[in-house]
Write a protein that holds these residues in place. Structure first.
Motif, short mmCIF file in Angstrom:
data_model
loop_
_atom_site.label_atom_id
_atom_site.label_comp_id
_atom_site.label_asym_id
_atom_site.label_seq_id
_atom_site.Cartn_x
_atom_site.Cartn_y
_atom_site.Cartn_z
N GLN A 194 41.16 39.35 32.05
CA GLN A 194 41.20 40.03 30.75
C GLN A 194 40.10 41.08 30.64
O GLN A 194 40.35 42.21 30.21
N GLN A 195 38.90 40.71 31.05
CA GLN A 195 37.78 41.65 31.01
C GLN A 195 38.00 42.81 31.97
O GLN A 195 37.69 43.97 31.66
N PHE A 196 38.52 42.52 33.14
CA PHE A 196 38.79 43.56 34.14
C PHE A 196 39.79 44.57 33.59
O PHE A 196 39.59 45.80 33.70
N THR A 197 40.87 44.09 33.00
CA THR A 197 41.90 44.97 32.44
C THR A 197 41.32 45.84 31.35
O THR A 197 41.61 47.05 31.27
N LYS A 198 40.48 45.24 30.50
CA LYS A 198 39.85 45.99 29.42
C LYS A 198 38.91 47.06 29.95
O LYS A 198 38.93 48.22 29.50
N LEU A 199 38.10 46.72 30.94
CA LEU A 199 37.13 47.66 31.48
C LEU A 199 37.80 48.79 32.28
O LEU A 199 37.41 49.95 32.18
N LEU A 200 38.79 48.44 33.07
CA LEU A 200 39.48 49.45 33.88
C LEU A 200 40.24 50.43 32.99
O LEU A 200 40.34 51.62 33.29
N ASN A 201 40.81 49.91 31.92
CA ASN A 201 41.44 50.73 30.88
C ASN A 201 42.54 51.65 31.43
O ASN A 201 42.69 52.79 30.98
N GLY A 202 43.26 51.17 32.45
CA GLY A 202 44.38 51.92 32.97
C GLY A 202 44.02 53.13 33.80
O GLY A 202 44.87 53.97 34.10
N TYR A 203 42.74 53.25 34.20
CA TYR A 203 42.30 54.47 34.89
C TYR A 203 42.96 54.63 36.26
O TYR A 203 43.30 55.74 36.64
N VAL A 204 43.08 53.54 37.00
CA VAL A 204 43.80 53.59 38.27
C VAL A 204 44.91 52.56 38.24
O VAL A 204 44.84 51.56 37.51
N GLU A 205 45.92 52.81 39.04
CA GLU A 205 47.07 51.91 39.08
C GLU A 205 46.80 50.79 40.08
O GLU A 205 46.43 51.03 41.22
N ILE A 206 46.99 49.57 39.61
CA ILE A 206 46.85 48.39 40.48
C ILE A 206 48.10 47.54 40.30
O ILE A 206 48.87 47.73 39.35
N PRO A 207 48.32 46.57 41.21
CA PRO A 207 49.41 45.63 40.98
C PRO A 207 49.15 44.82 39.71
O PRO A 207 48.09 44.91 39.09
N ASN A 208 50.11 44.02 39.32
CA ASN A 208 49.91 43.11 38.20
C ASN A 208 48.61 42.35 38.39
O ASN A 208 48.35 41.81 39.46
N VAL A 209 47.78 42.32 37.36
CA VAL A 209 46.43 41.76 37.51
C VAL A 209 46.47 40.29 37.91
O VAL A 209 45.56 39.80 38.61
N ASP A 210 47.51 39.56 37.53
CA ASP A 210 47.63 38.15 37.91
C ASP A 210 47.88 37.99 39.40
O ASP A 210 47.60 36.93 39.97
N GLU A 211 48.40 39.03 40.04
CA GLU A 211 48.64 39.01 41.47
C GLU A 211 47.52 39.72 42.24
O GLU A 211 47.36 39.51 43.44
N TYR A 212 46.77 40.54 41.53
CA TYR A 212 45.72 41.34 42.17
C TYR A 212 44.41 40.57 42.29
O TYR A 212 43.73 40.62 43.31
N ILE A 213 44.03 39.85 41.25
CA ILE A 213 42.81 39.04 41.25
C ILE A 213 43.23 37.58 41.25
O ILE A 213 43.81 37.08 40.28
N VAL A 214 42.92 36.90 42.36
CA VAL A 214 43.43 35.52 42.54
C VAL A 214 42.31 34.62 43.05
O VAL A 214 41.29 35.08 43.58
N CYS A 215 42.51 33.32 42.91
CA CYS A 215 41.58 32.35 43.49
C CYS A 215 41.93 32.10 44.95
O CYS A 215 43.07 32.32 45.38
N TRP A 216 40.95 31.65 45.70
CA TRP A 216 41.13 31.44 47.13
C TRP A 216 42.27 30.47 47.43
O TRP A 216 42.53 29.53 46.69
N GLY A 217 42.96 30.74 48.52
CA GLY A 217 44.09 29.91 48.91
C GLY A 217 43.71 28.74 49.79
O GLY A 217 44.50 27.82 49.97
N MET A 218 42.50 28.79 50.35
CA MET A 218 42.02 27.72 51.22
C MET A 218 40.63 27.29 50.77
O MET A 218 39.63 27.60 51.43
N PRO A 219 40.52 26.62 49.64
CA PRO A 219 39.20 26.25 49.13
C PRO A 219 38.36 25.52 50.18
O PRO A 219 38.82 24.55 50.79
N ASP A 220 37.15 26.02 50.39
CA ASP A 220 36.18 25.45 51.33
C ASP A 220 36.63 25.49 52.79
O ASP A 220 35.96 24.92 53.66
N GLU A 221 37.74 26.15 53.08
CA GLU A 221 38.24 26.24 54.46
C GLU A 221 38.38 27.68 54.94
O GLU A 221 38.61 27.92 56.13
N SER A 222 38.26 28.64 54.03
CA SER A 222 38.51 30.05 54.38
C SER A 222 37.61 30.53 55.49
O SER A 222 38.06 31.18 56.44
N GLY A 223 36.31 30.24 55.37
CA GLY A 223 35.35 30.74 56.36
C GLY A 223 35.57 30.15 57.73
O GLY A 223 35.53 30.86 58.74
#
Length: 286
Positions: A244-273
């Motif tokens: 929500q804060q990201f969308t407000k701050l960016l204010n549509g200045y550049v085009e990004i994918p849907n924010v729910d798909e663009y900013i996500v939590c890790w898919g392999m918690p504690d295993e990514s590294g």
């Protein structure tokens, strides 16, 4: 064929051996004490296998330029005993095999790109938010670095007008890490982050600072995906506040994918590294 991986953190080293399909055969956690003690445990683990390659993702800062004398060294770390330690050189003295060398967060970014939340992308940013804040970047399927590796947790962000906290960073006070890492939550409230209720106002501050950083990374790098991990992100409500804060701050200045798909939590918690180190090691095999 056996491939080794080391996720070398300031608290613990996680070492693993995998087969050519990257299925982990055995894994061990070794406390990070002195270099001598820690590597003794690392050698004891890997000596039981004949490795074809080894990948290392290390806490930093580290030397990453192969032509420089400090390549493979841990540099000016606050971790006692590790400053200017030739980590990679010590491993190469023991094992005459190809090795991949990068930061722990770069390894995590690569792991998330290939096997995690950014799978299918060619570029991503991984940001870990915990005791500290660090970031890794993958561009065109390759780990990014310049004269050094990214230090994405130490950018300066605009202070919230209601925030009087000085910041925890010993170098910069109120950089991103100083204002939004785990210790800043406890310093402001007297309560550890995992025990803070979801409706505590400090989470809005947290989202405000992290969203600023993500906007800066977006404007500079335009990754296909931003992946957030680390202990502080184990708060389901925080991700939505950041979006929500990201969308407000960016204010549509550049085009990004849907924010729910663009900013996500890790898919392999504690295993990514760890997965990233194994993947990078696999690439070293000709």
């Amino acid at each position: 064929m056996y491939i080794g991986g080391i996720e070398a953190g300031g608290t613990k080293f996680v070492c693993a051996v995998a087969n050519q399909e990257l299925a982990i055969i055995e894994k061990v956690s070794i406390p990070t004490t002195t270099p001598e003690e820690t590597l003794a445990g690392v050698f004891q683990f890997f000596d039981r296998f004949i490795l074809d390659a080894l990948g290392v993702g290390s806490f930093g800062p580290i030397g990453v330029q192969k032509e420089q004398a400090n390549y493979g060294h841990i540099l000016a770390t606050p971790k006692k005993g590790w400053t200017n330690f030739d980590f990679l050189g010590s491993l190469k003295e023991r094992y005459d095999i190809p090795m991949a060398w990068t930061t722990d967060v770069n390894a995590a970014a690569y792991g998330e790109l290939k096997k995690g939340a950014a799978c299918g992308c060619k570029s991503c940013i991984y940001l870990t938010v915990g005791t500290g804040i660090g970031g890794g970047i993958v561009v065109d399927n390759a780990v990014f670095q310049g004269i050094s590796h990214p230090e994405m947790g130490h950018i300066f962000v605009k202070r919230h007008p209601e925030d009087t906290y000085e910041g925890t960073c010993p170098y910069h006070k109120d950089c991103l890490e100083g204002l939004a890492s785990g210790p800043s939550l406890e310093a402001r409230t007297g309560i550890r982050g995992e025990n803070l209720p979801a409706d505590h106002p400090v989470w809005e501050l947290q989202a405000y600072y992290l969203a600023q950083a993500l906007m800066a990374y977006t404007l500079i790098l335009n990754p296909e995906k931003i992946v957030l991990g680390g202990g502080v992100m184990n708060q389901p409500h925080l991700l939505e506040k950041i979006r929500q804060q990201f969308t407000k701050l960016l204010n549509g200045y550049v085009e990004i994918p849907n924010v729910d798909e663009y900013i996500v939590c890790w898919g392999m918690p504690d295993e990514s590294g760890l997965m990233g180190t194994l993947l990078l090691a696999q690439q070293e095999i000709v």
